[in-house]
Design an enzyme around this catalytic site. Structure first.
Site, mmCIF file in Angstrom:
data_model
loop_
_atom_site.group_PDB
_atom_site.id
_atom_site.type_symbol
_atom_site.label_atom_id
_atom_site.label_comp_id
_atom_site.label_asym_id
_atom_site.label_seq_id
_atom_site.Cartn_x
_atom_site.Cartn_y
_atom_site.Cartn_z
ATOM 1 C CB CYS A 1 -68.855 -21.092 -89.680
ATOM 2 S SG CYS A 1 -68.066 -22.099 -88.420
ATOM 3 C CB ALA B 1 -69.946 -32.274 -81.485
ATOM 4 C CG ASP C 1 -68.157 -24.761 -80.422
ATOM 5 O OD1 ASP C 1 -67.275 -25.359 -81.069
ATOM 6 O OD2 ASP C 1 -68.899 -23.896 -80.933
ATOM 7 C CB VAL D 1 -80.568 -31.983 -71.079
ATOM 8 C CG1 VAL D 1 -80.016 -32.723 -69.861
ATOM 9 C CG2 VAL D 1 -80.996 -32.977 -72.155
ATOM 10 C CD GLU E 1 -80.545 -27.990 -80.579
ATOM 11 O OE1 GLU E 1 -80.728 -26.774 -80.338
ATOM 12 O OE2 GLU E 1 -79.448 -28.573 -80.415
ATOM 13 N NE ARG F 1 -78.630 -42.055 -91.676
ATOM 14 C CZ ARG F 1 -77.346 -41.961 -91.307
ATOM 15 N NH1 ARG F 1 -76.890 -40.830 -90.802
ATOM 16 N NH2 ARG F 1 -76.547 -42.993 -91.430
#
Length: 462
Positions: free
Chosen positions: A51, A18, A293, A88, A41, A78
């Site tokens: 998965c 996401a 999630d 965080v 991250e 990018r």
């Protein structure tokens, strides 16, 4: 909005489906001169398929990097400022800033934002019992988790594994461990494996698992995990039995990772997930979005909020969020709860409501179960298939479908998923113009056979 900068800053918390889908889509729509993107991250990897972890552990996927859709270097190329191994630790919505800690150096700093995306995912449920955090006990949610489990498997002499829980992850990990030559016991507190199915369909999965050599222990609650003098796991204990274990995998399920959001006073739903509107904006907060999630979504069949942690939803959430942040307009209307899995060559699929879901939603229904085949019965290698269908009493509205069978069974659930999304009745489904040829289906597809039976039962009840 902070007017001291000529461009806006988007901060993303979470570097998987996401979060990075949102960052990438926002970058497609707005260049670096308009939008600065900073992503945090806490792990070592980004944009990977969680998965696929059971198939990597089981050896079907030989290289971990095959599960990575886009590397950190590709994101940085990018103009996304991606900071790995950075967690965080605090949100300040009023001050529009987040506090983050570098997990290598321990240094902490605040970063301001104009727009924030919370994509913190979910965490494996660890039972509150002695030994749950012992060496050799593993949850499997991230690539780091998968690597830790593989390290344990390669460094353990014993070949006894206990999987706690028999949901998707538990069942898939049990098969993976069998493939690695382990003696596998699955301890499940439900009456049958795969609680996402009704028990009468779960028993088919039970039989398939035992056919693989997996020992199934149902109706059993784990009370503690025993460790040896070296601090490593040595056994799993239930109310009345003890199961020796050299490695334990927790497949109990996951919970939304929303501790940060809760501490910041953001709205959470009944399952602990963040609540958003259809644009995936956190309710009551104009500059904060959330997806994946860690959120709850609308069930289009029952009309209730649900927590359904699936990569398909997470990627769609990210696309919607990134489009909205990038100046476009997109919405996520909800889900019907479609999922598919397998045990060896047994395919398991479901969409919509189970019987207990329908009862909980206050719906009256008829349920039918049919036996059919994946192909025309005379065509070579036709295999059996069981389809269960729920239809609303009186209206005949399709409420849910469960399918268990061999080759060709699992993806048939997509027919039902489309019918559910369209709000079709089982009577309307009987007229669907599905593809037919003997190698692919009987003249009446198994889903349509179930629809015919359900429609007749609904008519009979009236």
């Amino acid at each position: 909005m902070n007017m001291s900068r000529a461009r806006e800053r988007l901060v993303v918390i979470g570097g998987d489906a996401a979060g990075m889908s949102a960052a990438s889509q926002a970058r497609r729509l707005k260049g670096p001169d308009e939008l600065e993107i900073v992503a945090f991250e806490r792990g070592h990897f980004t944009s990977y398929s969680a998965c696929g972890i059971p198939y990597w552990v089981g050896g079907d996927v030989t290289d971990r990097d095959e599960l990575i859709a886009r590397t950190p270097e590709e994101h940085r190329a990018r103009d996304i400022d991606l900071r790995l191994r950075t967690e965080v630790t605090e949100l300040d919505p009023d001050g529009q800033r987040v506090r983050a800690r570098d997990l290598e150096s321990g240094e902490e700093s605040w970063t301001s934002y104009d727009k924030l995306v919370i994509a913190t995912g979910a965490r494996p449920i660890r039972p509150d019992m002695p030994g749950a955090d012992a060496a050799g006990v593993h949850g499997v949610q991230t690539l780091d988790d998968g690597q830790a489990l593989l390290d344990t498997l390669e460094g353990t002499r014993g070949r006894r594994a206990v999987v706690v829980g028999a949901g998707y992850i538990g069942v898939e990990m049990a098969e993976a461990l069998i493939k690695r030559g382990y003696e596998v016991t699955v301890v499940n507190r439900g009456s049958e494996p795969m609680s996402t199915l009704d028990p009468d369909m779960g028993c088919l999965v039970h039989d398939a698992m035992e056919g693989l050599g997996i020992t199934m222990v149902n109706d059993a609650e784990v009370t503690k995990i025993l460790t040896g003098e070296d601090g490593r796991v040595r056994a799993v204990v239930t109310q009345d039995r003890e199961f020796p274990a050299d490695v334990v995998v927790l497949g109990i399920g996951v919970r939304p990772e929303t501790a940060l959001a809760k501490a910041a006073g953001l709205p959470l739903g009944p399952h602990g997930g963040l609540l958003t509107d259809r644009s995936m904006r956190v309710r009551g907060h104009e500059d904060i979005w959330s997806g994946g999630d860690c959120v709850e979504v609308l069930d289009l069949v029952s009309g209730q909020e649900r927590h359904i942690p699936l990569g398909t939803h997470a990627n769609k959430h990210g696309q919607v969020i990134g489009t909205n942040i990038g100046g476009g307009y997109a919405t996520f209307p909800g889900v019907v709860g479609t999922a598919v899995s397998k045990v060896c060559d047994l395919e398991i699929a479901r969409t919509g409501l189970r019987e207990k879901d329908a009862r909980r939603a206050g719906l009256r229904f008829e349920a039918v179960t049919i036996e059919s085949t994946s192909r025309a019965g005379y065509y070579p290698n036709a295999s059996p298939m069981t389809v269960k269908m729920l239809a609303e009493l009186r209206t005949g509205r399709l409420l849910g479908v469960q399918i268990v069978g061999r080759e060709g069974a699992g993806k048939r659930v997509d027919i039902a998923a489309v019918a559910l999304t369209a709000g079709m009745t089982v009577e309307q489904m009987t007229a669907l113009d599905l593809g037919y040829a003997p190698p692919f289906s009987p003249v009446w597809d198994p889903v349509l056979v179930a629809a015919r039976k359900a429609a007749a039962k609904v008519r009979g009840s009236m």
